[in-house]
Design a protein around this motif. Sequence first.
Motif, PDB file in Angstrom:
ATOM      1  N   GLU A 153       0.828  -1.204   0.000  1.00  0.00           N
ATOM      2  CA  GLU A 153       0.000   0.000   0.000  1.00  0.00           C
ATOM      3  C   GLU A 153       0.868   1.263   0.000  1.00  0.00           C
ATOM      4  OE1 GLU A 153      -1.943  -3.138   2.772  1.00  0.00           O
ATOM      5  OE2 GLU A 153       0.032  -2.181   2.555  1.00  0.00           O
ATOM      6  N   ARG A 198      -3.131  -1.825  11.778  1.00  0.00           N
ATOM      7  CA  ARG A 198      -3.955  -0.639  11.584  1.00  0.00           C
ATOM      8  C   ARG A 198      -3.246   0.570  12.183  1.00  0.00           C
ATOM      9  NH1 ARG A 198      -8.580   1.798  14.441  1.00  0.00           N
ATOM     10  NH2 ARG A 198      -8.375   0.194  16.062  1.00  0.00           N
ATOM     11  N   SER A 202      -2.807   6.962  10.478  1.00  0.00           N
ATOM     12  CA  SER A 202      -2.539   7.620   9.202  1.00  0.00           C
ATOM     13  C   SER A 202      -1.219   7.107   8.649  1.00  0.00           C
ATOM     14  CB  SER A 202      -2.463   9.139   9.384  1.00  0.00           C
ATOM     15  OG  SER A 202      -1.300   9.483  10.139  1.00  0.00           O
ATOM     16  N   TYR A 233      -3.432   7.299   0.395  1.00  0.00           N
ATOM     17  CA  TYR A 233      -3.465   6.135   1.291  1.00  0.00           C
ATOM     18  C   TYR A 233      -4.812   6.070   2.007  1.00  0.00           C
ATOM     19  CZ  TYR A 233      -0.944   2.447   3.822  1.00  0.00           C
ATOM     20  OH  TYR A 233      -0.508   1.240   4.304  1.00  0.00           O
ATOM     21  N   ALA A 234      -5.245   7.181   2.554  1.00  0.00           N
ATOM     22  CA  ALA A 234      -6.506   7.212   3.287  1.00  0.00           C
ATOM     23  C   ALA A 234      -7.689   6.872   2.385  1.00  0.00           C
ATOM     24  CB  ALA A 234      -6.707   8.587   3.919  1.00  0.00           C
ATOM     25  N   PHE A 246      -6.770   2.732   0.923  1.00  0.00           N
ATOM     26  CA  PHE A 246      -6.452   1.609   1.809  1.00  0.00           C
ATOM     27  C   PHE A 246      -6.927   1.867   3.231  1.00  0.00           C
ATOM     28  CE2 PHE A 246      -3.106   1.718  -1.498  1.00  0.00           C
ATOM     29  CZ  PHE A 246      -3.404   0.506  -2.127  1.00  0.00           C
ATOM     30  N   SER A 247      -8.155   2.302   3.358  1.00  0.00           N
ATOM     31  CA  SER A 247      -8.717   2.529   4.689  1.00  0.00           C
ATOM     32  C   SER A 247      -8.967   1.192   5.378  1.00  0.00           C
ATOM     33  CB  SER A 247     -10.019   3.316   4.593  1.00  0.00           C
ATOM     34  OG  SER A 247     -10.982   2.600   3.831  1.00  0.00           O
ATOM     35  N   HIS A 248      -8.869   1.196   6.701  1.00  0.00           N
ATOM     36  CA  HIS A 248      -9.133  -0.008   7.503  1.00  0.00           C
ATOM     37  C   HIS A 248     -10.593  -0.013   7.924  1.00  0.00           C
ATOM     38  CE1 HIS A 248      -8.896  -2.927  10.778  1.00  0.00           C
ATOM     39  NE2 HIS A 248      -7.744  -3.330  10.254  1.00  0.00           N
ATOM     40  N   ILE A 303      -5.897   3.480   8.571  1.00  0.00           N
ATOM     41  CA  ILE A 303      -5.416   2.817   7.351  1.00  0.00           C
ATOM     42  C   ILE A 303      -4.897   1.424   7.675  1.00  0.00           C
ATOM     43  CG2 ILE A 303      -4.808   5.020   6.259  1.00  0.00           C
ATOM     44  CD1 ILE A 303      -1.839   4.287   6.956  1.00  0.00           C
TER      45      ILE A 303
END
Length: 283
Positions: A137, A188, A191, A228-229, A232-234, A239
């Motif tokens: 990522e 996780r 940021s 990234y946010a 590929f958010s969690h 993230i």
Amino acid sequence: MTSLTYATMSNRPAPNRLTDTAALTRNRARARSDALFLQKAARDEIEDRLELVNKPFHSAGIIAAFPELWQDRIPDSTVMGEAEVLPLAAAAHDLVIHSMGLHWANDPVGQLIQCRRALKPDGMLLAVSLGGQTLHELRSVLAEAEVAVQGGLSPRVAPMGEVRDLGALLQRAGLALPVADSVMLTARYRSMWHLMRDLRHMGEGNALDARLRHPTRRAVLNRAADLYAEAFSHPDGGIAATFEMIVLTGWAPDESQPKPLRPGSAQARLADALRTDETPLSD
């Protein structure tokens, strides 16, 4: 009793080398003990697998990125740090562990060959390295951001081997019964900034020999953090960051080990065992 030997990576010049070993040594020295969750996960994985091996070990040699994590973990072991030339005596160990250093090695095959030579016949090698899916990522968003802002790419995340490629290295090193598999971990973070800070704290910052020698423009990092946010958010917020641990197992050749049968030596037909009809193939 476990003996502990510290050795630093040599910083002599090497052509086309992947890793700046002096930078890696500095990164390791600045690591924080409370951030070494990957190193501890690798250690736990190795110890779990050793429990499944129906064989006692009496003279282990352990190569580790952070040797102090292995102190007194395995009886009668010698623990040493990363080095391009490993202080391993020939045929001195019935078990060699290589924990979390191969992905930075300039010569991973050479590392495995040295481990192989240190094994007694029928001795076991157990190695854990970060694999190719690690931080995919972060690699993706940094590349996209740098192209968008600066129009080019620079090396930021170390290239890491895939499980098939690393498994092939075991055979090149002369090890028998080679096995390679991977363990995926997802962490996780709040940021991308928190992820990058944690990478520095665990000693896994950029130590590529071809890395930029000046700070990255803030615009690149801001763009990467936003990408990234978005991408590929969690599910639980923040993230997601992937870490792939590849586990390599091999044995020093010995006559007692099982050998494959010669082609054509089978005493029963596969079709009979499966209770099915055999269909001959045309030439």
